[in-house]
Structure formats: structure tokens, C-alpha cells
Design an enzyme around this catalytic site. Structure first.
Site, short mmCIF file in Angstrom:
data_model
loop_
_atom_site.label_atom_id
_atom_site.label_comp_id
_atom_site.label_asym_id
_atom_site.label_seq_id
_atom_site.Cartn_x
_atom_site.Cartn_y
_atom_site.Cartn_z
N ALA A 181 29.99 -9.83 -25.17
CA ALA A 181 29.09 -10.12 -26.28
C ALA A 181 27.75 -10.68 -25.79
O ALA A 181 26.70 -10.32 -26.32
CB ALA A 181 29.75 -11.10 -27.25
N GLU A 182 27.78 -11.58 -24.81
CA GLU A 182 26.54 -12.16 -24.31
C GLU A 182 26.63 -12.37 -22.80
O GLU A 182 27.69 -12.72 -22.27
CB GLU A 182 26.26 -13.54 -24.94
CG GLU A 182 26.25 -13.54 -26.46
CD GLU A 182 24.91 -13.20 -27.03
OE1 GLU A 182 23.93 -13.05 -26.26
OE2 GLU A 182 24.82 -13.08 -28.26
N THR A 183 25.50 -12.18 -22.13
CA THR A 183 25.33 -12.60 -20.75
C THR A 183 24.23 -13.64 -20.71
O THR A 183 23.13 -13.40 -21.21
CB THR A 183 24.97 -11.42 -19.83
OG1 THR A 183 26.05 -10.47 -19.81
CG2 THR A 183 24.71 -11.90 -18.41
#
Length: 261
Positions: free
Chosen positions: A45-47
Site C-alpha cells: 500500500a505504501e513505501t
């Protein structure tokens, strides 16, 4: 170029729970397009990418598609990486971001995010959102995200939004939150992102910047326990401070290694 990378499950005390985030420590910023491609390759979902400053760190967050203005679970994951792997045992960590200064305090295994409050205001939702959700909310509000309030937890748990319909609208960098009072917790929620490779976000800290002030007013209390009812499930201990909100949880490291760019 060889870069360290970690993958952390945030807002959980068990691997395979909560929300996975990739974390890449940097000495200096990479070009934006390179960070975007790394996030795409990571396919979570996020880095989060961060660089050290004289005081604290600068942090940025990328989904596989876009750069975000704020992300809770990836900030929690970054603080976990710093405190457990890079600089053990700090009591607090300061991040500088596009959403201002963010602080994470650490007490044993619990990390607490201090984020800006984003109290939602009454609004009308585009018809495409209502068509995709297929249930009539009792209240509609908006801050960054649309917030759709329903009568009970079971409605939230069993919603099956139609992604093909919701994908007709572009809310970048926002999404659609559905929420209700909880049975055994104060409130529950789920979060959906149109035109995203990850349609349902497992645990969304930034959405709670709106949910916390809303439910604090509705319930007449400032300290609350929340559950995000995705298949992975996330638990958040929440507090409304007025202009700021607190979100506390745990995190566990799933992966530690290197990427070659």
C-alpha cells in the site's frame, strides 16, 4: 546502486496482520520517478522513504501509483525501523513532511503517532460513490477523504463495494471511508481507494485523522479504541487532542534486505 529495505506490518503485534509498508532509508533523496518505480515494484500500500536531517528526518510516502500527502501506517513502520534496526531505543522521533511536523513517541513495544486533526464536514458524495457502496449512509462528510457513516458494525463488515464503479472517480490522494459505532470497540471502519492497485487499504492511519475528531464528538469522549475491519484487521488506540490526534499501535518486521536500483 544498492539500498537497504525493510517491510513492516504496522498496527499489529503479529506478522501477516495490520498493514504492510516498505521502508527505504536514504542518505539523500532519489529522483521522484525512481522512488515511484520502487514503490510500484514493492507492490504494498505504501513505501516510505526518509533522509536524516540535523534534527529528525524528512519523510515521503508513495503508493504504487502516486505520492501521498500523509500516511499513518508507513510512518509507524518507519519509526519502528529506526528504533529497532538503525538507532535503538529513542523515546521519540520527529519527521518533517508535506503535512507538517509529525512526532512518534515510543514506549516499550507501543508507538504513538501525533498527527494533524482533519475534522470532516458535512458534504454531498458524488453519485458514483453511492452507487458503488450500494448501501445508504446515515451521514456523509468530507475532509481529504469522503466519510460515509452507517448504523452498525455489521453493515461495515459486510459491505462489498463495486470497484469497477468506484474506479470511475479519481479522488487522488483521497479515498472513501465507511464507518460505524463498534460492538466491542468505540468505532470501526474500512477504507477504499478508487483507481488503485490495492483497492481496500488494510489499516489507514491518515483516515483516522478524520475519524477520531468525528467519533470523539459523537461519543463524547477523547480516548477511544478503533478497529479497521479489513481481512488483515488493524487495532488503533486513539486520542483527540483538538488540533492534533494520537494513534497508537505496534509493529513487527517481516523483511530486512537490500534492493538494487
Amino acid at each position: 546502486m544498492k539500498l537497504p529495505i525493510f517491510q513492516v506490518d504496522a498496527f499489529t503485534d503479529k506478522v501477516f496482520g495490520g498493514n504492510p509498508a516498505a521502508v527505504c532509508p536514504l542518505e539523500q533523496w532519489l529522483p521522484d520517478d525512481v522512488m515511484q518505480r520502487i514503490a510500484m515494484e514493492n507492490a504494498v500500500a505504501e513505501t516510505a522513504f526518509f533522509v536524516p536531517l540535523d534534527m529528525g528526518y524528512e519523510i515521503r510516502w508513495f503508493t504504487p501509483e502516486i505520492e501521498m500527502d500523509l500516511c499513518g501506517h508507513a510512518t509507524l513502520a518507519t519509526a519502528h525501523v529506526i528504533s529497532k534496526h538503525l538507532r535503538p531505543a529513542p523515546s521519540s522521533i520527529e519527521f518533517h513532511s508535506k503535512s507538517g511536523e509529525l512526532t512518534v513517541t515510543i514506549e516499550e513495544t507501543t508507538l504513538t503517532l501525533n498527527f494533524p486533526s482533519r475534522k470532516p464536514k458535512p458534504a454531498e458524495a458524488p453519485q458514483v460513490i453511492l452507487d458503488a457502496i450500494q448501501k445508504k449512509p446515515v451521514e456523509i462528510l468530507k475532509s481529504r477523504d469522503y466519510v460515509l457513516v452507517f448504523d452498525d458494525e455489521e453493515t461495515i463488515r459486510h459491505l462489498e463495494p463495486q470497484q469497477s464503479i468506484l474506479d470511475q472517480i479519481n479522488l487522488d490522494p483521497g479515498g472513501v471511508v465507511v464507518t460505524a459505532r463498534g460492538k466491542e470497540v468505540d468505532f470501526v471502519s474500512r477504507f477504499f481507494t478508487p483507481q488503485s492497485s490495492i483497492f481496500e487499504d488494510p489499516v489507514t492511519g491518515s483516515a483516522h485523522c478524520s475519524l477520531i475528531p468525528y467519533w470523539s464528538e459523537k461519543l463524547g469522549k477523547t480516548s477511544m479504541l478503533a478497529l479497521q475491519l479489513s481481512p488483515r484487521v488493524g487495532k488503533l488506540f486513539c486520542e483527540d487532542l483538538g488540533a492534533r490526534v494520537l494513534m497508537s499501535g505496534e509493529a513487527v518486521t517481516y523483511l530486512e534486505g537490500y534492493i538494487t536500483v
